[in-house]
Design a protein around this motif. Sequence first.
Motif, PDB file in Angstrom:
ATOM      1  N   ARG A 147       3.158 -50.697  -8.647  1.00 41.37           N
ATOM      2  CA  ARG A 147       2.193 -49.686  -9.164  1.00 41.37           C
ATOM      3  C   ARG A 147       0.639 -49.913  -9.082  1.00 41.37           C
ATOM      4  N   LEU A 148      -0.131 -49.044  -8.549  1.00 44.53           N
ATOM      5  CA  LEU A 148      -1.569 -49.257  -8.487  1.00 44.53           C
ATOM      6  C   LEU A 148      -2.078 -49.389  -9.872  1.00 44.53           C
ATOM      7  N   SER A 149      -1.982 -50.144 -10.736  1.00 48.31           N
ATOM      8  CA  SER A 149      -2.707 -50.019 -12.141  1.00 48.31           C
ATOM      9  C   SER A 149      -3.460 -51.271 -12.284  1.00 48.31           C
ATOM     10  N   LYS A 150      -4.637 -51.219 -13.185  1.00 51.07           N
ATOM     11  CA  LYS A 150      -5.397 -52.524 -13.293  1.00 51.07           C
ATOM     12  C   LYS A 150      -4.472 -53.703 -13.759  1.00 51.07           C
ATOM     13  N   VAL A 151      -3.030 -53.874 -14.236  1.00 49.60           N
ATOM     14  CA  VAL A 151      -2.468 -54.959 -14.604  1.00 49.60           C
ATOM     15  C   VAL A 151      -2.295 -55.625 -13.288  1.00 49.60           C
ATOM     16  N   LYS A 152      -2.219 -54.974 -12.214  1.00 50.18           N
ATOM     17  CA  LYS A 152      -1.637 -55.422 -10.836  1.00 50.18           C
ATOM     18  C   LYS A 152      -2.868 -56.351 -10.284  1.00 50.18           C
ATOM     19  N   ASN A 153      -4.095 -56.071 -10.620  1.00 47.35           N
ATOM     20  CA  ASN A 153      -5.282 -57.025 -10.387  1.00 47.35           C
ATOM     21  C   ASN A 153      -5.299 -56.940  -8.958  1.00 47.35           C
ATOM     22  N   LEU A 154      -5.239 -55.637  -8.171  1.00 45.00           N
ATOM     23  CA  LEU A 154      -5.460 -55.592  -6.771  1.00 45.00           C
ATOM     24  C   LEU A 154      -6.567 -55.807  -6.350  1.00 45.00           C
ATOM     25  N   LYS A 155      -7.862 -55.759  -7.016  1.00 37.89           N
ATOM     26  CA  LYS A 155      -9.100 -56.412  -6.400  1.00 37.89           C
ATOM     27  C   LYS A 155      -9.065 -57.482  -6.061  1.00 37.89           C
ATOM     28  N   LEU A 156      -8.445 -58.410  -6.719  1.00 37.03           N
ATOM     29  CA  LEU A 156      -8.120 -59.912  -6.352  1.00 37.03           C
ATOM     30  C   LEU A 156      -7.594 -59.945  -4.985  1.00 37.03           C
ATOM     31  N   LEU A 157      -6.527 -59.093  -4.869  1.00 33.56           N
ATOM     32  CA  LEU A 157      -5.889 -59.102  -3.447  1.00 33.56           C
ATOM     33  C   LEU A 157      -6.733 -58.723  -2.263  1.00 33.56           C
ATOM     34  N   GLU A 212      -5.134 -46.345 -10.360  1.00 34.39           N
ATOM     35  CA  GLU A 212      -6.272 -46.917  -9.675  1.00 34.39           C
ATOM     36  C   GLU A 212      -6.268 -46.585  -8.063  1.00 34.39           C
ATOM     37  N   LYS A 213      -5.422 -45.930  -7.628  1.00 35.95           N
ATOM     38  CA  LYS A 213      -5.432 -45.661  -6.234  1.00 35.95           C
ATOM     39  C   LYS A 213      -6.962 -45.226  -5.605  1.00 35.95           C
ATOM     40  N   GLU A 214      -7.564 -44.245  -6.257  1.00 37.25           N
ATOM     41  CA  GLU A 214      -8.737 -43.693  -5.560  1.00 37.25           C
ATOM     42  C   GLU A 214      -9.683 -44.696  -5.870  1.00 37.25           C
ATOM     43  N   ASP A 215     -10.004 -45.420  -6.890  1.00 32.75           N
ATOM     44  CA  ASP A 215     -10.798 -46.453  -7.027  1.00 32.75           C
ATOM     45  C   ASP A 215     -10.795 -47.749  -5.940  1.00 32.75           C
ATOM     46  N   LEU A 216      -9.342 -48.066  -5.827  1.00 34.94           N
ATOM     47  CA  LEU A 216      -8.937 -49.031  -4.802  1.00 34.94           C
ATOM     48  C   LEU A 216      -9.457 -48.491  -3.370  1.00 34.94           C
ATOM     49  N   VAL A 217      -9.246 -47.481  -2.969  1.00 36.67           N
ATOM     50  CA  VAL A 217      -9.547 -46.881  -1.675  1.00 36.67           C
ATOM     51  C   VAL A 217     -11.131 -46.879  -1.496  1.00 36.67           C
ATOM     52  N   ASN A 218     -11.928 -46.574  -2.603  1.00 37.60           N
ATOM     53  CA  ASN A 218     -13.198 -46.682  -2.581  1.00 37.60           C
ATOM     54  C   ASN A 218     -13.749 -48.122  -2.355  1.00 37.60           C
ATOM     55  N   TYR A 219     -12.977 -48.977  -3.043  1.00 35.45           N
ATOM     56  CA  TYR A 219     -13.216 -50.261  -3.094  1.00 35.45           C
ATOM     57  C   TYR A 219     -13.066 -50.859  -1.605  1.00 35.45           C
ATOM     58  N   VAL A 220     -12.203 -50.606  -0.886  1.00 32.37           N
ATOM     59  CA  VAL A 220     -11.739 -51.262   0.328  1.00 32.37           C
ATOM     60  C   VAL A 220     -12.746 -50.418   1.288  1.00 32.37           C
ATOM     61  N   GLU A 221     -13.034 -49.390   1.186  1.00 31.34           N
ATOM     62  CA  GLU A 221     -14.277 -48.638   2.174  1.00 31.34           C
ATOM     63  C   GLU A 221     -15.356 -49.414   1.845  1.00 31.34           C
ATOM     64  N   SER A 222     -15.939 -49.628   0.641  1.00 32.68           N
ATOM     65  CA  SER A 222     -17.135 -50.029   0.348  1.00 32.68           C
ATOM     66  C   SER A 222     -17.243 -51.551   1.037  1.00 32.68           C
ATOM     67  N   LEU A 223     -16.241 -52.197   1.143  1.00 33.35           N
ATOM     68  CA  LEU A 223     -16.241 -53.659   1.562  1.00 33.35           C
ATOM     69  C   LEU A 223     -16.133 -53.430   3.264  1.00 33.35           C
TER      70      LEU A 223
END
Length: 184
Positions: A23-33, A57-68
């Motif tokens: 699941r792409l949720s906060k508890v999965k801590n994917l920004k760490l990955l 969290e998917k949209e936020d994570l996709v945006n985060y990946v793009e920002s990096l």
Amino acid sequence: YVINSSNEPCNNLDHPYIIFVGRLSKVKNLKLLIDAFGILRERLKDTNLVIVGDGEEKEDLVNYVESLGLDKEILFTGPLANPYSLMAKSMLITLTSISEALPTVIIDALGKTVVSTPTCGAIDLLSGGEYGYLTKRFDNPIEFAELMEKAVALPIDQKKLVDRANFFAVENQSTELIHLLNHL
């Protein structure tokens, strides 16, 4: 089911890859990955990251990946009915959760080496690090990247991992429970 499913064809990725399934949720801590992968990518330049799943969290994570600037190296597949073929061809399985009681992705890892944060479930399933790599903390991307690099260089014996997963298989646990109940 899991082993047979791993033999199904999957999308052919051009580079070796590391995978997360969940699941792409906060508890999965994917920004760490994602942060750890950014560090690892400097050392293992041809490696990609595949993130399988969906969630709030998917949209936020996709945006985060793009920002990096990692959007060419990190693939979001969305939910898959059968992630096992992708898991089987991966270099390793990752789990960055903050909390996880029974991380089934470790059981379903198909004999692949796992790198995980030290949730109670991961500590138990990986027997404190005997059957996988465990970080000491939940918030250190450098440590996670170093363990991913180590896991790629020194994967744990596949047969040992399959035997460990089979120990937790539902069929084996049911047999053990029936045996226990018959001897009460």
